[in-house]
Design a protein around this motif. Structure first.
Motif, mmCIF file in Angstrom:
data_model
loop_
_atom_site.group_PDB
_atom_site.id
_atom_site.type_symbol
_atom_site.label_atom_id
_atom_site.label_comp_id
_atom_site.label_asym_id
_atom_site.label_seq_id
_atom_site.Cartn_x
_atom_site.Cartn_y
_atom_site.Cartn_z
ATOM 1 N N THR A 101 57.534 -30.134 110.015
ATOM 2 C CA THR A 101 56.398 -30.506 110.848
ATOM 3 C C THR A 101 56.215 -29.485 111.965
ATOM 4 O O THR A 101 57.150 -28.775 112.333
ATOM 5 C CB THR A 101 56.616 -31.910 111.444
ATOM 6 O OG1 THR A 101 55.424 -32.310 112.086
ATOM 7 C CG2 THR A 101 57.735 -31.923 112.456
ATOM 8 N N PRO A 137 60.808 -38.335 101.113
ATOM 9 C CA PRO A 137 59.439 -38.524 101.639
ATOM 10 C C PRO A 137 58.800 -39.779 101.062
ATOM 11 O O PRO A 137 59.248 -40.300 100.036
ATOM 12 C CB PRO A 137 58.719 -37.265 101.156
ATOM 13 C CG PRO A 137 59.455 -36.857 99.926
ATOM 14 C CD PRO A 137 60.891 -37.197 100.165
ATOM 15 N N THR A 154 59.632 -35.718 109.055
ATOM 16 C CA THR A 154 59.700 -34.456 108.300
ATOM 17 C C THR A 154 60.540 -33.399 109.004
ATOM 18 O O THR A 154 60.832 -32.355 108.421
ATOM 19 C CB THR A 154 58.278 -33.899 108.078
ATOM 20 O OG1 THR A 154 57.611 -33.797 109.332
ATOM 21 C CG2 THR A 154 57.484 -34.814 107.155
ATOM 22 N N PRO A 190 60.462 -32.713 101.645
ATOM 23 C CA PRO A 190 59.390 -32.761 102.635
ATOM 24 C C PRO A 190 59.216 -31.444 103.358
ATOM 25 O O PRO A 190 60.161 -30.673 103.522
ATOM 26 C CB PRO A 190 59.854 -33.851 103.603
ATOM 27 C CG PRO A 190 61.348 -33.841 103.484
ATOM 28 C CD PRO A 190 61.646 -33.481 102.063
#
Length: 937
Positions: A669, A637, A606, A666
């Motif tokens: 992160t 994703p 991600t 996505p």
């Protein structure tokens, strides 16, 4: 030259069947054929063959030589009897143990439900299917019970006004209800329409509405589904005006009257197969019973199916490969099949392999992605003790076959008994029922290496020169099945020469009569001469077919023919890209006057920087491999790429999502998550090296301990004058060795060996540690039966001689009989004797079938048998390993089981009672080895 007559051979087969039935092996009884192996296929050990010889001599009034014990087939036994009687053998009347097989072995029935009906009449109690439920339990489906339940469904449908030619939809998961309902619809004279069930029960209404186009196209009268979905009727009726009711299997059976015969003709419709995911403009392939039975017969010939074959499948029953190629094939051929759900496989792919192991399956099919998933995702720890040596036909079809996947799978599972020769890349399509082209069984895959430039420029599959850097590789799917034909044709329908790329067309008795109520769609694929266009591109080399891809999927860029499957395989090899989750397709580019090459690759990454690295790596690898860089690479994703119900990627749907900009974005992160991922990667890399180092140190330590024990014990064992003293020293030494090795012994039920005796001790056999653990732990004095070769082992052979343990040559049938007499003598002299009724052990987990020798001795001498279950010893020292692992060994001792008579049936009953007790406590499944031959010894 003396020959055995057909009548003599039939009577010998009857005697063998009788014995197999008495031994409790219905599958063994069914496997009895002239050339069947008495040991491998029918499961007769040395003592059982002695009984067989006696019965044959009594039945025919002829004496057979002792050498007859080594004869391994009924045909050879018939010849031996003919020779013994100089061709004048008296023909006795032999009473069969059960109804003779009324249903043909080759599956020649008029209809699918007639196959079930006839097998329910000829062998109602024989197991047909073993259905693994989601909770791990197993449901055994027998022919008689399935017919009764299906007839109840048929009665329920007739009560609701469903008649001949009406369509009934099944929206059921893979399981017992699907079998009941599908057959029940046929018995009622209606036409089944299988559609895949919803993956999520919390979205039933949304899912049902998406399927309304199929239901409306088929004009469905009744929808049979799971109880929770029975309330969607009100939602569906506006778009499916023919639908009168949504019900369940249990409701139909509750009111249904039993049906007593299988009515119908070969020309009747058998079912309608809708293409996966076809909800917008559905096309249903209509197949008759004649189509299905022709395909099933052709498959049987293509894989050389025999009566001892066993199927295993996780494929959806609503998909043609699972429905026809797996379940209905086994049903019509009278073969047992083990079935687990697709979700069970996807959650833990090793379940498929363990099912093959436990049922000793010989036949199992799956798409290419399943083989790749097993080769790359299953941990070694999840398949310890797995044995795939029974698997002789590993069919790979339903999607393009990747040659690298074949090699990876064969290499990964070779240590587990899998043979590369078992791999069978096959080709088929719903329009031909399911199967069309098969390679010879047992040959292994054939891969053709083709020059890239000639193929991409002119469609010529010229064999690549040695050393060519970037050749194309295609996998052979063999030749057309018997009674079927294939041709490769050009744009004008002309047949092309070998190694020319063209459209694959076919014809034969399995071919569909057309798309259901779609004459225009049928006309589009129908060619002069009764040929159908498959929509696939292929070429022929040396008479074998090589599939190159779907015509609609072929990417034409700058005049070059690019195969999407090859590009997807290349992209999937990049680290971070999810295997089986890559799609390549072409998008019209007016500015360039050609197609743009687009690749969509799913990834769990991600972080934008990580995604950029993946995009760059995919671009470079594809460009380097085919000489054409992709115009666009999308890192999507998980779940962005649509798939069919059978797990195949949908290129057209992915292309549509790409053009609509709906592939998903996505989220970023966190730094903490990235740190955890990095740490997990380091642990995964370093842990195996640490484990190897520890095992090395343990091996050195154990070698020193055993050497010291040997130095201390050997002189004492040599000079001890009495066998009791030798056995005491044996017990002390083994306890010390096991303690030093970190193997803790735990005994349960020791009170069953206190006082009384002598006993016959019967234990499961798992490893070389078994004897050591039992000698060290059991609270009674006993001798055991060892393989004769242990007498040559240092120190071990000395103790076997000094303690006067018994030995036997496992490969000599006559010596096995003599060993039984030695055991009887030991019992009569007051000795307790330990035996392993399995006779041998392997690395593979599971309780093997028990030989009868020890139980015959128990019956003859009136000696109780004490069941003993070992658990953990196989993990401590698995066959094939030199160094044990520290771990607990549990020993369960059951109450003595006494013989209840003196006849042959009492011997079998005693065996069964002891085997059941051990199976309940050994922690491993019971293996039925009869149908697939023994595990590797």
């Amino acid at each position: 030259m003396v020959e055995a007559s057909a009548d003599l051979q039939d009577l010998v087969l009857d005697v063998v069947r009788n014995l197999a039935a008495e031994l409790g092996g219905r599958r063994a009884e069914h496997a009895v054929q002239p050339e069947a192996s008495l040991e491998r296929d029918v499961g007769l050990g040395s003592l059982e063959r002695v009984e067989l010889m006696l019965r044959l001599e009594a039945a025919f009034g002829r004496r057979l030589d002792d050498d007859a014990l080594a004869i391994d087939t009924p045909a050879e036994l018939a010849l031996a009897l003919a020779v013994a009687g100089a061709g004048a053998v008296t023909m006795p009347r032999v009473q069969a143990a059960s109804v003779r097989e009324a249903a043909p072995l080759d599956g020649t029935f008029a209809t699918v439900h007639e196959a079930l009906w006839r097998r329910s009449l000829s062998d109602p109690d024989r197991p047909h299917a073993y259905i693994r439920e989601d909770d791990g339990s197993e449901v055994e489906v027998r022919y008689g019970g399935l017919w009764t339940e299906a007839a109840g469904v048929a009665g329920g449908l007739r009560e609701r006004g469903v008649g001949k030619g009406d369509t009934v939809a099944l929206m059921l998961p893979t399981g017992v209800d699907f079998l009941r309902v599908f057959q029940g619809i046929l018995i009622a004279g209606a036409i089944p329409v299988p559609i895949y069930p919803p993956a999520r029960l919390d979205r039933l209404e949304e899912y049902a509405l998406r399927q309304s186009a199929i239901l409306a196209d088929a004009g469905v009268r009744v929808l049979v589904t799971v109880p929770r979905a029975s309330g969607v009727a009100s939602l569906l009726r506006p778009s499916v005006p023919t639908l009168s009711e949504v019900t369940t299997a249990s409701k139909l059976m509750a009111i249904g009257a039993s049906w007593h015969a299988a009515l119908g003709s070969p020309s009747d419709p058998a079912f309608i197969q809708y293409t996966s995911g076809s909800t917008g403009h559905p096309k249903g392939v209509l197949l008759t019973h004649e189509n299905l039975m022709a395909n099933i017969r052709a498959i049987g010939t293509g894989i050389a199916a025999g009566p001892s074959d066993v199927g295993a499948s996780w494929l959806p029953l609503y998909h043609d490969m699972g429905l026809i190629g797996s379940w209905l094939f086994c049903l019509c051929r009278g073969l047992p099949i083990a079935v687990l759900s697709p979700l069970a496989f996807l959650a833990r792919p090793e379940r498929w392999l363990w099912t093959i192991h436990e049922r000793r399956a010989t036949l199992s099919a799956a798409p290419n992605f399943a083989y790749e998933l097993c080769a790359s995702k299953i941990r070694d720890s999840a398949i310890e003790g797995l044995d795939l040596s029974s698997w002789r036909c590993a069919l790979n079809g339903a999607e393009p076959v990747n040659p690298e996947t074949l090699e990876r799978f064969a290499e990964r599972f070779a240590p587990y008994g899998f043979r590369r020769e078992a791999l069978m890349p096959v080709y088929g399509l719903a329009e031909n029922s399911v199967a069309l082209c098969f390679p010879p069984p047992g040959r292994g895959p054939r891969v053709d290496t083709v020059a890239r430039k000639a193929f991409e420029d002119s469609g010529e599959a010229v064999a690549a020169a040695a050393g060519e850097e970037k050749p194309l590789r295609f996998v052979s799917v063999g030749r057309a099945l018997p009674e079927h034909e294939v041709r490769i044709v050009g744009p004008g329908g002309e047949e092309l020469p070998e190694r020319s790329l063209g459209r694959l067309v076919f014809r034969g008795p399995s071919m569909t009569t057309g798309y259901y109520k779609k004459p225009e769609a049928t006309a589009e694929v129908t060619l002069p001469g009764g040929w159908l266009d498959s929509g696939d591109l292929a070429y022929v080399a040396d008479g074998e077919v090589f599939i190159a891809g779907r015509k609609k999927d072929l990417i034409i860029k700058a005049g070059r023919n690019l195969v999407p499957q090859e590009i997807e395989e290349i992209a999937a090899s990049v680290d971070g890209v999810r295997k089986g989750c890559v799609v390549a397709f072409g998008v019209a580019n007016a500015a360039l006057g050609t197609e743009s090459l687009v690749i969509v690759a799913e990834t769990r990454e991600t972080d934008p920087a990580a995604q950029e690295r993946i995009v760059s790596a995919v671009t470079q690898r594809v460009a380097g491999a085919i000489g054409v860089p992709p115009d666009s690479v999308v890192a999507a994703p998980p779940g962005a790429i649509p798939k069919t119900s059978s797990g195949k990627v949908r290129r057209g749907a992915t292309r549509a999502r790409y053009l609509d900009g709906a592939l998903g974005r996505p989220a970023r992160t966190s730094a903490m998550r990235r740190a955890r991922l990095v740490a997990a990667g380091l642990v995964a890399e370093l842990a195996p090296r640490f484990v190897i180092a520890l095992r090395g140190l343990y091996a050195v330590y154990l070698a020193v301990v055993l050497a010291v024990l040997a130095i201390l014990v050997w002189p004492l064992a040599t000079i001890l004058p009495f066998r009791r003293a030798a056995r005491f020293l044996e017990k002390v030494a083994l306890r010390a060795a096991l303690y030093a090795a970190g193997c803790r012994l735990r005994v349960e039920g020791a009170e069953h060996l206190q006082g009384g005796g002598p006993f016959l001790l019967a234990s499961n056999h798992t490893s070389y540690v078994d004897i050591a653990a039992l000698l060290a732990a059991l609270p009674c004095d006993f001798i055991f039966i060892a393989k004769r070769e242990v007498l040559r082992w240092p120190l071990v052979g000395l103790f076997v001689k000094r303690a006067r343990h018994l030995t036997v040559d496992r490969g000599d049938a006559q010596d096995g009989v003599a060993a039984a007499g030695n055991v009887a003598q030991a019992i009569e002299s007051g000795e307790s004797v330990l035996a392993f009724p399995e006779a041998t052990f392997t690395a593979a987990a599971g309780l093997r079938p028990f030989r009868l020798g020890v139980f015959k001795t128990a019956v003859d001498t009136g000696t109780p048998v004490v069941p003993i279950a070992l658990r953990g010893a196989r993990q401590v020292l698995r066959d094939g390993f030199l160094v044990p692992r520290p771990g607990p060994i549990q020993i369960w001792i059951g109450a003595p089981v006494s013989p209840e008579g003196t006849g042959w049936r009492d011997v079998v009953d005693l065996r069964d009672r002891v085997a059941t007790a051990i199976a309940a406590h050994c922690g491993e499944p019971r293996l039925d080895l009869v149908a697939a031959g023994p595990l590797k010894a």
